[in-house]
Enzyme design. Sequence first.
Site, PDB file in Angstrom:
ATOM      1  N   SER A 147      26.414  26.689  -2.016  1.00 28.76           N
ATOM      2  CA  SER A 147      27.337  25.558  -2.143  1.00 28.76           C
ATOM      3  C   SER A 147      27.592  25.301  -3.623  1.00 28.76           C
ATOM      4  CB  SER A 147      26.706  24.300  -1.519  1.00 28.76           C
ATOM      5  OG  SER A 147      27.479  23.161  -1.827  1.00 28.76           O
ATOM      6  N   TYR A 159      19.477  18.762  -1.000  1.00 32.05           N
ATOM      7  CA  TYR A 159      20.335  19.869  -0.533  1.00 32.05           C
ATOM      8  C   TYR A 159      20.782  20.717  -1.726  1.00 32.05           C
ATOM      9  CZ  TYR A 159      24.688  21.949   1.345  1.00 32.05           C
ATOM     10  OH  TYR A 159      25.705  22.802   1.717  1.00 32.05           O
ATOM     11  N   LYS A 163      20.108  24.791  -2.439  1.00 29.40           N
ATOM     12  CA  LYS A 163      21.171  25.778  -2.636  1.00 29.40           C
ATOM     13  C   LYS A 163      21.055  26.442  -4.013  1.00 29.40           C
ATOM     14  CE  LYS A 163      23.325  25.280   1.368  1.00 29.40           C
ATOM     15  NZ  LYS A 163      23.428  26.358   2.370  1.00 29.40           N
TER      16      LYS A 163
HETATM   17  N1  NAP Z   1      31.216  22.293   5.154  1.00 28.71           N
HETATM   18  C1  NAP Z   1      31.061  22.220   3.851  1.00 28.71           C
HETATM   19  O1  NAP Z   1      31.684  21.390   3.159  1.00 28.71           O
HETATM   20  C2  NAP Z   1      30.110  23.160   3.165  1.00 28.71           C
HETATM   21  C3  NAP Z   1      30.182  23.266   1.764  1.00 28.71           C
HETATM   22  C4  NAP Z   1      29.316  24.118   1.093  1.00 28.71           C
HETATM   23  C5  NAP Z   1      28.398  24.856   1.815  1.00 28.71           C
HETATM   24  N2  NAP Z   1      28.327  24.737   3.165  1.00 28.71           N
HETATM   25  C6  NAP Z   1      27.325  25.532   3.874  1.00 28.71           C
HETATM   26  O2  NAP Z   1      27.960  26.320   4.850  1.00 28.71           O
HETATM   27  C7  NAP Z   1      27.023  26.639   5.876  1.00 28.71           C
HETATM   28  C8  NAP Z   1      27.660  26.409   7.236  1.00 28.71           C
HETATM   29  O3  NAP Z   1      28.003  25.049   7.359  1.00 28.71           O
HETATM   30  P1  NAP Z   1      29.286  24.513   8.155  1.00 28.71           P
HETATM   31  O4  NAP Z   1      30.001  23.618   7.228  1.00 28.71           O
HETATM   32  O5  NAP Z   1      29.991  25.636   8.810  1.00 28.71           O
HETATM   33  O6  NAP Z   1      28.552  23.588   9.238  1.00 28.71           O
HETATM   34  P2  NAP Z   1      28.683  23.398  10.821  1.00 28.71           P
HETATM   35  O7  NAP Z   1      30.075  23.596  11.277  1.00 28.71           O
HETATM   36  O8  NAP Z   1      28.009  22.109  11.112  1.00 28.71           O
HETATM   37  O9  NAP Z   1      27.803  24.623  11.391  1.00 28.71           O
HETATM   38  C9  NAP Z   1      26.437  24.697  11.139  1.00 28.71           C
HETATM   39  C10 NAP Z   1      25.873  25.864  11.925  1.00 28.71           C
HETATM   40  O10 NAP Z   1      24.482  26.015  11.623  1.00 28.71           O
HETATM   41  C11 NAP Z   1      23.733  25.971  12.847  1.00 28.71           C
HETATM   42  N3  NAP Z   1      22.435  25.380  12.548  1.00 28.71           N
HETATM   43  C12 NAP Z   1      22.176  24.141  12.079  1.00 28.71           C
HETATM   44  N4  NAP Z   1      20.853  23.962  11.937  1.00 28.71           N
HETATM   45  C13 NAP Z   1      20.251  25.115  12.345  1.00 28.71           C
HETATM   46  C14 NAP Z   1      18.910  25.564  12.448  1.00 28.71           C
HETATM   47  N5  NAP Z   1      17.903  24.759  12.149  1.00 28.71           N
HETATM   48  N6  NAP Z   1      18.662  26.807  12.907  1.00 28.71           N
HETATM   49  C15 NAP Z   1      19.695  27.633  13.243  1.00 28.71           C
HETATM   50  N7  NAP Z   1      20.980  27.273  13.162  1.00 28.71           N
HETATM   51  C16 NAP Z   1      21.260  26.028  12.727  1.00 28.71           C
HETATM   52  C17 NAP Z   1      24.607  25.155  13.803  1.00 28.71           C
HETATM   53  O11 NAP Z   1      24.377  25.433  15.172  1.00 28.71           O
HETATM   54  P3  NAP Z   1      23.272  24.701  16.120  1.00 28.71           P
HETATM   55  O12 NAP Z   1      23.538  23.232  16.035  1.00 28.71           O
HETATM   56  O13 NAP Z   1      23.478  25.294  17.456  1.00 28.71           O
HETATM   57  O14 NAP Z   1      21.936  25.090  15.552  1.00 28.71           O
HETATM   58  C18 NAP Z   1      25.982  25.670  13.424  1.00 28.71           C
HETATM   59  O15 NAP Z   1      26.219  26.923  14.024  1.00 28.71           O
HETATM   60  C19 NAP Z   1      25.783  25.784   5.588  1.00 28.71           C
HETATM   61  O16 NAP Z   1      24.803  26.565   4.956  1.00 28.71           O
HETATM   62  C20 NAP Z   1      26.286  24.729   4.629  1.00 28.71           C
HETATM   63  O17 NAP Z   1      25.270  24.255   3.773  1.00 28.71           O
HETATM   64  C21 NAP Z   1      29.176  23.896   3.865  1.00 28.71           C
END
Ligand code: NAP
Length: 243
Positions: A147, A159, A163
């Site tokens: 991130s 967080y 990262k």
């Molecule tokens: N969205 C943003 O603004 C943003 C920005 C920078 C980085 N990121 C990073 O991008 C990545 C994906 O995030 P996203 O935004 O796509 O979020 P999201 O739509 O909420 O998806 C999160 C995914 O992770 C799974 N997950 C959560 N906790 C878990 C665990 N303990 N074990 C296994 N799977 C788990 C969830 O499925 P289940 O609930 O079924 O486990 C889901 O498939 C993350 O690493 C996040 O830090 C996101």
Amino acid sequence: MGIVDFSLDGKVALVTGGSRGIGRVIALAFAEAGADVAVSSRKLPDLEAVAEEIRATGRKGLAVSSHIAKPEESKNLVETVQKEFGRIDILVNNAGTNPYLGPLIDAEEWVWDVTMNVNLKGPFILGQMAARVMRDQGGGNIINIVSTAGINPSMLHIYSVTKAALIMLTRVMAMEWGKHNIRANAIAPGMIKTRFSEALWKGTPAEDKLAMPEDIAGAALYLASDASRYVNGETVVISGAGG
Ligand SMILES: NC(=O)c1ccc[n+]([C@@H]2O[C@H](COP(=O)([O-])OP(=O)(O)OC[C@H]3O[C@@H](n4cnc5c(N)ncnc54)[C@H](OP(=O)(O)O)[C@@H]3O)[C@@H](O)[C@H]2O)c1
């Protein structure tokens, strides 16, 4: 093949957090590029739906329920993918969490433990297990989703720390595992419109202008393919100049 090779034909990919958001779109982009794709997260029904979408592209799709912070479940995940698909060429460590939105000064010990275990220890353990498979088969490719909050301090404090550490873990993986023909790179998104970040954008003026998971998938395909064969240990920032 053209001048630049973006194909994933014949490759096997594993995407954690593949049930929705960024992970789901990366999984589908990889399938479109020719890979068989396994998706994991905690909730199997959501994963089954994505596996079906993968199969609709003509590739094999596999759903495996696995909590990233539970090493025995990561072991089962790696063994299941190997059993079903025979190899692992690409691992995307995408699952992540941020369980607390209050100030750092009030954060309780459990917040540190949960965030570290899911965002850092989990990708390390799974990365290590996948790298052993990749080493034994002659090579592989690891992409860690970090991130911009891991590059500059953010209101997501702990967080951010996880990262930042994952960026360094990526560089260490690349340095040590290059000799096994394994590359490791990271992608650092800014704010992306997913459930994960909903509390930060819902109802704000930015809501309609946010980047989407599709804006991350192109970089993931580039890093997963031979188009980036000389790129190793790097972090690709995707933030629209906002991070
Ligand atoms: N969205 C943003 O603004 C943003 C920005 C920078 C980085 N990121 C990073 O991008 C990545 C994906 O995030 P996203 O935004 O796509 O979020 P999201 O739509 O909420 O998806 C999160 C995914 O992770 C799974 N997950 C959560 N906790 C878990 C665990 N303990 N074990 C296994 N799977 C788990 C969830 O499925 P289940 O609930 O079924 O486990 C889901 O498939 C993350 O690493 C996040 O830090 C996101």
